[in-house]
Design a protein around this motif. Sequence first.
Motif, PDB file in Angstrom:
ATOM      1  N   TRP A  20       0.848  -1.203   0.000  1.00 56.68           N
ATOM      2  CA  TRP A  20       0.000   0.000   0.000  1.00 56.68           C
ATOM      3  C   TRP A  20       0.879   1.247   0.000  1.00 56.68           C
ATOM      4  O   TRP A  20       0.641   2.185  -0.772  1.00 56.68           O
ATOM      5  CB  TRP A  20      -0.924  -0.005   1.228  1.00 56.68           C
ATOM      6  N   LEU A  21       1.896   1.264   0.865  1.00 59.58           N
ATOM      7  CA  LEU A  21       2.778   2.427   0.953  1.00 59.58           C
ATOM      8  C   LEU A  21       3.524   2.641  -0.359  1.00 59.58           C
ATOM      9  O   LEU A  21       3.656   3.773  -0.823  1.00 59.58           O
ATOM     10  CB  LEU A  21       3.753   2.272   2.117  1.00 59.58           C
ATOM     11  N   ALA A  22       3.983   1.562  -0.970  1.00 61.56           N
ATOM     12  CA  ALA A  22       4.685   1.674  -2.255  1.00 61.56           C
ATOM     13  C   ALA A  22       3.777   2.303  -3.308  1.00 61.56           C
ATOM     14  O   ALA A  22       4.221   3.153  -4.093  1.00 61.56           O
ATOM     15  CB  ALA A  22       5.161   0.299  -2.713  1.00 61.56           C
ATOM     16  N   GLU A  23       2.515   1.914  -3.308  1.00 58.08           N
ATOM     17  CA  GLU A  23       1.558   2.491  -4.261  1.00 58.08           C
ATOM     18  C   GLU A  23       1.343   3.978  -3.988  1.00 58.08           C
ATOM     19  O   GLU A  23       1.268   4.777  -4.923  1.00 58.08           O
ATOM     20  CB  GLU A  23       0.230   1.742  -4.188  1.00 58.08           C
ATOM     21  N   GLN A  24       1.239   4.348  -2.721  1.00 58.15           N
ATOM     22  CA  GLN A  24       1.034   5.756  -2.371  1.00 58.15           C
ATOM     23  C   GLN A  24       2.211   6.623  -2.810  1.00 58.15           C
ATOM     24  O   GLN A  24       2.038   7.743  -3.275  1.00 58.15           O
ATOM     25  CB  GLN A  24       0.822   5.927  -0.853  1.00 58.15           C
ATOM     26  N   LEU A  25       3.415   6.077  -2.649  1.00 62.35           N
ATOM     27  CA  LEU A  25       4.634   6.827  -2.965  1.00 62.35           C
ATOM     28  C   LEU A  25       5.075   6.667  -4.411  1.00 62.35           C
ATOM     29  O   LEU A  25       6.021   7.327  -4.840  1.00 62.35           O
ATOM     30  CB  LEU A  25       5.774   6.366  -2.046  1.00 62.35           C
ATOM     31  N   ASP A  26       4.417   5.760  -5.139  1.00 58.19           N
ATOM     32  CA  ASP A  26       4.786   5.444  -6.512  1.00 58.19           C
ATOM     33  C   ASP A  26       6.241   4.986  -6.608  1.00 58.19           C
ATOM     34  O   ASP A  26       7.026   5.489  -7.416  1.00 58.19           O
ATOM     35  CB  ASP A  26       4.518   6.638  -7.438  1.00 58.19           C
ATOM     36  N   VAL A  27       6.582   4.047  -5.715  1.00 54.47           N
ATOM     37  CA  VAL A  27       7.916   3.452  -5.730  1.00 54.47           C
ATOM     38  C   VAL A  27       7.768   1.932  -5.812  1.00 54.47           C
ATOM     39  O   VAL A  27       6.697   1.382  -5.575  1.00 54.47           O
ATOM     40  CB  VAL A  27       8.759   3.830  -4.480  1.00 54.47           C
ATOM     41  N   ASN A  28       8.858   1.270  -6.106  1.00 58.84           N
ATOM     42  CA  ASN A  28       8.869  -0.182  -6.201  1.00 58.84           C
ATOM     43  C   ASN A  28       8.648  -0.782  -4.805  1.00 58.84           C
ATOM     44  O   ASN A  28       9.247  -0.312  -3.839  1.00 58.84           O
ATOM     45  CB  ASN A  28      10.216  -0.624  -6.761  1.00 58.84           C
ATOM     46  N   PRO A  29       7.810  -1.807  -4.681  1.00 58.39           N
ATOM     47  CA  PRO A  29       7.599  -2.440  -3.372  1.00 58.39           C
ATOM     48  C   PRO A  29       8.896  -2.946  -2.725  1.00 58.39           C
ATOM     49  O   PRO A  29       9.009  -2.945  -1.502  1.00 58.39           O
ATOM     50  CB  PRO A  29       6.655  -3.605  -3.683  1.00 58.39           C
ATOM     51  N   SER A  30       9.869  -3.329  -3.534  1.00 56.95           N
ATOM     52  CA  SER A  30      11.137  -3.787  -2.950  1.00 56.95           C
ATOM     53  C   SER A  30      11.872  -2.643  -2.244  1.00 56.95           C
ATOM     54  O   SER A  30      12.607  -2.875  -1.278  1.00 56.95           O
ATOM     55  CB  SER A  30      12.030  -4.435  -3.997  1.00 56.95           C
ATOM     56  N   THR A  31      11.662  -1.426  -2.702  1.00 63.78           N
ATOM     57  CA  THR A  31      12.265  -0.265  -2.041  1.00 63.78           C
ATOM     58  C   THR A  31      11.692  -0.109  -0.640  1.00 63.78           C
ATOM     59  O   THR A  31      12.432   0.070   0.327  1.00 63.78           O
ATOM     60  CB  THR A  31      12.021   1.013  -2.864  1.00 63.78           C
ATOM     61  N   VAL A  32      10.377  -0.200  -0.528  1.00 66.84           N
ATOM     62  CA  VAL A  32       9.726  -0.087   0.784  1.00 66.84           C
ATOM     63  C   VAL A  32      10.158  -1.247   1.672  1.00 66.84           C
ATOM     64  O   VAL A  32      10.403  -1.065   2.871  1.00 66.84           O
ATOM     65  CB  VAL A  32       8.188  -0.016   0.643  1.00 66.84           C
ATOM     66  N   SER A  33      10.299  -2.416   1.092  1.00 72.13           N
ATOM     67  CA  SER A  33      10.760  -3.570   1.857  1.00 72.13           C
ATOM     68  C   SER A  33      12.142  -3.317   2.457  1.00 72.13           C
ATOM     69  O   SER A  33      12.400  -3.650   3.622  1.00 72.13           O
ATOM     70  CB  SER A  33      10.796  -4.807   0.962  1.00 72.13           C
ATOM     71  N   LYS A  34      13.017  -2.712   1.695  1.00 68.76           N
ATOM     72  CA  LYS A  34      14.363  -2.390   2.188  1.00 68.76           C
ATOM     73  C   LYS A  34      14.289  -1.391   3.338  1.00 68.76           C
ATOM     74  O   LYS A  34      15.061  -1.477   4.291  1.00 68.76           O
ATOM     75  CB  LYS A  34      15.239  -1.843   1.066  1.00 68.76           C
ATOM     76  N   TRP A  35      13.367  -0.444   3.238  1.00 72.89           N
ATOM     77  CA  TRP A  35      13.194   0.511   4.338  1.00 72.89           C
ATOM     78  C   TRP A  35      12.670  -0.195   5.582  1.00 72.89           C
ATOM     79  O   TRP A  35      13.116   0.080   6.687  1.00 72.89           O
ATOM     80  CB  TRP A  35      12.228   1.617   3.955  1.00 72.89           C
ATOM     81  N   CYS A  36      11.725  -1.104   5.398  1.00 77.52           N
ATOM     82  CA  CYS A  36      11.119  -1.824   6.531  1.00 77.52           C
ATOM     83  C   CYS A  36      12.114  -2.735   7.237  1.00 77.52           C
ATOM     84  O   CYS A  36      11.991  -2.974   8.439  1.00 77.52           O
ATOM     85  CB  CYS A  36       9.910  -2.633   6.067  1.00 77.52           C
TER      86      CYS A  36
END
Length: 67
Positions: A20-36
Amino acid sequence: MEDVNRLKIVLVEKKKTSKWLAEQLDVNPSTVSKWCTNTSQPPLDTLIQISQFLKVEVTELIRVPQK
């Protein structure tokens, strides 16, 4: 790398997913995963956007390392 953000915890508290966050930010889900997983950290401007999407203060997303 020491855990410096609480993004994963705040997402759970807000009942939101990293996808959901990746969609909101228009970034790749793997990027958000790295942040998490604290493999990498979001830029400050992105951290501000995240706080707005999750309706929390930026300080709630950051863990200050103890000395």
